[in-house]
Scaffold this active site. Structure first.
Site, PDB file in Angstrom:
ATOM      1  N   GLU A   1     -18.765  -9.588 -29.901  1.00 42.66           N
ATOM      2  CA  GLU A   1     -19.220 -10.549 -28.904  1.00 42.66           C
ATOM      3  C   GLU A   1     -20.726 -10.544 -28.656  1.00 42.66           C
ATOM      4  O   GLU A   1     -21.284 -11.568 -28.267  1.00 42.66           O
ATOM      5  CB  GLU A   1     -18.496 -10.283 -27.575  1.00 42.66           C
ATOM      6  CG  GLU A   1     -16.997 -10.515 -27.618  1.00 42.66           C
ATOM      7  CD  GLU A   1     -16.661 -11.979 -27.843  1.00 42.66           C
ATOM      8  OE1 GLU A   1     -17.242 -12.845 -27.158  1.00 42.66           O
ATOM      9  OE2 GLU A   1     -15.816 -12.258 -28.717  1.00 42.66           O
TER      10      GLU A   1
ATOM     11  N   SER B   1      39.483  -5.104   7.846  1.00 45.84           N
ATOM     12  CA  SER B   1      39.898  -3.773   8.308  1.00 45.84           C
ATOM     13  C   SER B   1      38.838  -2.706   8.105  1.00 45.84           C
ATOM     14  O   SER B   1      38.946  -1.609   8.671  1.00 45.84           O
ATOM     15  CB  SER B   1      41.182  -3.349   7.593  1.00 45.84           C
ATOM     16  OG  SER B   1      42.238  -4.215   7.957  1.00 45.84           O
TER      17      SER B   1
END
Length: 805
Positions: A114, A500
């Site tokens: 770069e 229950s």
């Protein structure tokens, strides 16, 4: 007077006058002076122009001061109880690391590719721009750019990405300023952590984890060169989507590194020969392991700290989830729901294909297989190619793979589901062209063929939640059958009638009101005039039978409705509701006697927490999902340790635990005996069999399971809590307890054991046919009766076990 010559006229000591310059010299002097003037004018003009440009374009430039305090959006990470990463939340997947954690070759690779003159120029590289210009002319295309790394930092942090001369000039001014403001290392730190490298990865660390499944510090030269080739065009050079272009770019980076002297030709050639294992790595595998759990955490953090902090704050969230237990929970819940679904019959094929459609679909399947290879246990779509009833075999096609399906394994499917329009009522299960689901059982050695079994996607839903008893740590949570299809959490967000499974709360409240496990209750018909919206309410037992006098222990073990209603009527509804609140039930509860039968909706989490009070000897331990949250700077935002609060008496908690053991030993949950270790719990089934529950515990873990449809409807004939939910609980608990030693439930002080008449709950007489030892709160055991003709005694738990060794 004689004429005197010029020399003679000179006074003594005077110099002879210089000869006038020649015309050429005069001309050259004039040219030099004009040239100097022109040069000065040009310098002044250029300087003035530069000054004007700087003053004009430099106005309103963003401040570079903030670059010193680099705080980009950072990933928030969630960890399991053993510090494994299980989820990430972010808008940009970025993990900031210092230069010291980046390999030298990685930094060199980026600089070579770069900005090779990075350490020489002052933010703008005029030589580099010229060289790039010539290279591009030579190549006839844009092969090199002139932007420096510093300029790329400017683009990312300070300016918009628009393309204009104005922006380029502003970029150059800022680049020069930044180069003078920051060190080269500081610029590299910003660049390598900020840059986008494709597939949602920002910065080299996130990219290394995404592409190679490793940290940047562990990358080799080949991997470093691959990453360094991405900034120019992350999509075009993606090693996932365009491996050939990525390899070309990698080769270019290695060549540049060689030209710059960072590596040798031999090193470059060696790197090129490395076969890289590239692929998208699931760094946040929540979708597979703990999706409902991490979504629960996400909602909590976003509500408390805000979206900005959640997605950009870089939080570290440490959770209580155990990945192994979580996987088991998902597996066993899905298996249990499939088993239940098959009991209800086959809904028929997904579709019916023509031969051409079958061929086209097989090509689609093959493309999926290329991405996700087949493996044992995988459920996938397949097309039936032939059915041979004589040999009890059907052949199916899964892309290019053939499957053999034994028709003897599809007996469950011969019962058609009456609710499905695709169900075939003739008993013929499969036909050529059917699109079906199959599970891969085993691959036939040496062939591209699998043995498969017929499957179908269940419509029923379920939830499971497991808490560590003494700590409250939520170790596993599954909020539904498939997180991909619905994120609604049925373990925490849903409120369903517990049936229950709510009864133990009523019985615990009764034990604190003077009842004992040996209290005699009445199980007979009762009518409440106008109690049901003006109509008479005639509650019944599940089996629609009445059993007359029954001891409290047996009433709960056998899940009798009528004695439970009588208890609630006696102790009072308001008292029972307040008692439930003490146990962690915070959902609104109906103020009528149907509360005894679990008519008010509660969450699975609430019910599990309530049951944990029983095993924790009366202590309410707050459930813990998150153990700690740390911000990006290492500050602890919150930390959760077990919080214990005595909710009910220790003796009450043990008595309920003992009775719930009877539910397992001789009641509605006898199948839990297969656990082969001390366990207690209660089944729950609602009216019309819409909901099935089982909540139970061992000394180590409390686990709850719920099964039902989101849109309430019957689960099917006889699909009770004991049949639909308890088997899922059992399979899960068997696996998570496999390596733990067997332990009994602890008996606290204040509990005594006494021999009683198993029928009456009183002291035995000579007429007593069957006796048993029952547990009582100290002082509540049956009193000595002077009319009794045999001696009896009440003992502490310790004395009882000593005398019965």
């Amino acid at each position: 007077m004689a004429f005197m010559s010029y020399p003679q006229l000179m006074k003594k000591g005077e110099k002879k006058p210089k000869k006038p310059p020649s015309r050429f010299v005069q001309m050259m002097t004039k040219m030099f002076l004009w040239g100097m003037g022109l040069l000065i004018l040009m310098i002044v003009t250029v300087a003035g122009s530069a000054t004007w440009v700087i003053l004009h374009f430099g106005q309103g430039l963003p401040s570079i001061e903030n670059l010193k305090n680099y705080r980009p959006p950072v990933v928030t990470t969630v960890y399991s109880d053993d510090n494994r990463k299980i989820a990430e939340f972010s808008e940009e997947r970025r993990i900031v690391i210092p230069l010291s954690q980046m390999p030298k070759t990685l930094i060199e690779a980026f600089i070579a590719a770069e900005d090779s003159r990075f350490f020489i120029h002052k933010g703008i590289d005029l030589i580099g721009i010229g060289r790039a210009f010539l290279k591009n002319i030579e190549a006839g295309a844009m092969v090199q750019g002139g932007s420096t790394i510093t300029q790329q930092v400017i683009k990312s942090f300070l300016l918009t990405p628009e393309r204009s001369y104005r922006r380029k000039i502003r970029e150059a001014i800022l680049a020069y300023r930044v180069d003078n403001f920051l060190t080269k290392d500081e610029i590299l730190f910003l660049y390598l952590n900020q840059i986008y490298l494709g597939h949602g990865a920002y910065g080299v660390e996130a990219a290394a984890q995404t592409f190679f499944g490793k940290s940047a510090k562990n990358m080799n030269l080949a991997e470093c060169a691959m990453l360094a080739g991405l900034p120019k065009a992350p999509s075009s050079y993606s090693p996932i989507e365009h491996p050939e272009k990525a390899a070309e770019r990698q080769s270019y980076v290695l060549r540049r590194m060689t030209e710059e002297g960072y590596i040798t030709d031999a090193e470059a050639q060696k790197a090129l020969k490395i076969n890289l294992d590239v692929g998208i790595r699931e760094e946040a595998p929540s979708i597979e392991n703990a999706p409902f759990y991490t979504e629960h955490i996400r909602r909590y953090v976003e509500k408390k700290y805000g979206r900005e902090m959640l997605y950009k704050g870089g939080l570290k969230i440490y959770s209580a989830v155990n990945i192994n237990m979580q996987k088991i929970a998902i597996s066993e819940l899905q298996k249990g729901l499939r088993t239940l679904d098959k009991r209800q019959g086959y809904r028929g094929p997904i579709k019916q294909f023509t031969p051409k459609q079958s061929e086209e679909f097989s090509k689609e399947i093959q493309e999926r297989i290329a991405e996700l290879p087949l493996k044992k246990g995988k459920i996938t779509q397949a097309v039936v190619t032939s059915v041979n009833h004589r040999n009890n075999i059907a052949l199916v096609q899964i892309g290019e793979v053939q499957g053999i399906l034994d028709l003897r394994d599809v007996r469950w499917a011969k019962k058609p589901n009456p609710n499905s329009p695709n169900a075939r009522r003739s008993g013929e299960v499969l036909r050529t062209g059917d699109l079906i689901l199959v599970m891969l059982k085993e691959k036939i050695e040496g062939k591209n063929t699998w043995r498969v079994a017929l499957e179908q996607t269940p419509e029923v839903q379920g939830g499971m939640l497991c808490v560590e008893t003494h700590t409250g740590m939520v170790k596993a949570m599954v909020g539904g059958r498939d997180y991909h299809k619905t994120q609604f959490n049925r373990a925490t967000q849903s409120r369903r009638q517990p049936g229950s499974s709510f009864k133990p709360i009523i019985y615990a409240a009764a034990l604190d009101k003077g009842y004992t496990p040996a209290t005699e209750l009445l199980d007979n018909a009762m009518v409440y005039k106008g109690a049901n919206s003006g109509k008479d309410w005639k509650p019944k037992n599940y089996d629609r039978k009445f059993y007359g006098p029954i001891l409290l222990r047996q009433a709960l073990a056998k899940s009798r409705n009528l004695p439970t209603i009588r208890i609630l009527e006696d102790i009072g509804i308001d008292y029972a509701i307040k008692y439930a609140n003490r146990l962690g039930i915070l959902s609104p509860l109906g103020k009528d006697l149907s509360l005894a039968l679990g008519s008010s909706g509660v969450s699975l989490l609430e019910l599990v927490v309530a049951y944990s009070v029983f095993v924790n000897q009366g202590e309410l331990v707050e459930p813990v999902f998150i153990t700690k949250i740390i911000d990006r700077d290492g500050n602890i935002l919150e930390e959760h340790k077990p919080v214990h609060q005595q909710a009910i008496e220790q003796s009450t908690a043990y008595l309920v635990t003992s009775i719930l053991e009877s539910v397992v030993k001789e009641g509605t949950a006898r199948r839990i005996l297969a656990l082969k270790r001390p366990a207690a719990g209660k089944t729950g089934t609602t009216n019309n069999l819409n909901d099935a529950w089982f909540v139970g515990f061992t000394p180590d873990y409390v686990t709850g399971t719920w099964v039902g449809f989101d849109k309430e409807q019957p689960l099917g004939r006889d699909e009770t809590g004991g049949k639909a939910a308890a088997p899922i609980w059992l399979s899960f608990m068997k696996r998570i307890l496999a390596d733990l030693p067997e332990r009994p439930f602890e008996i606290p002080e204040g509990v005594v054991f006494s021999k009683i008449d198993a029928e009456t709950g009183l002291l035995p007489t000579f007429e007593t046919q069957r006796t048993l030892f029952e547990c009582f709160k100290e002082g509540s055991a049956p009193a000595r009766n002077v009319n009794r003709t045999i001696p009896t005694m009440t003992e502490t738990a310790e004395d009882f076990f000593k005398s019965n060794m």
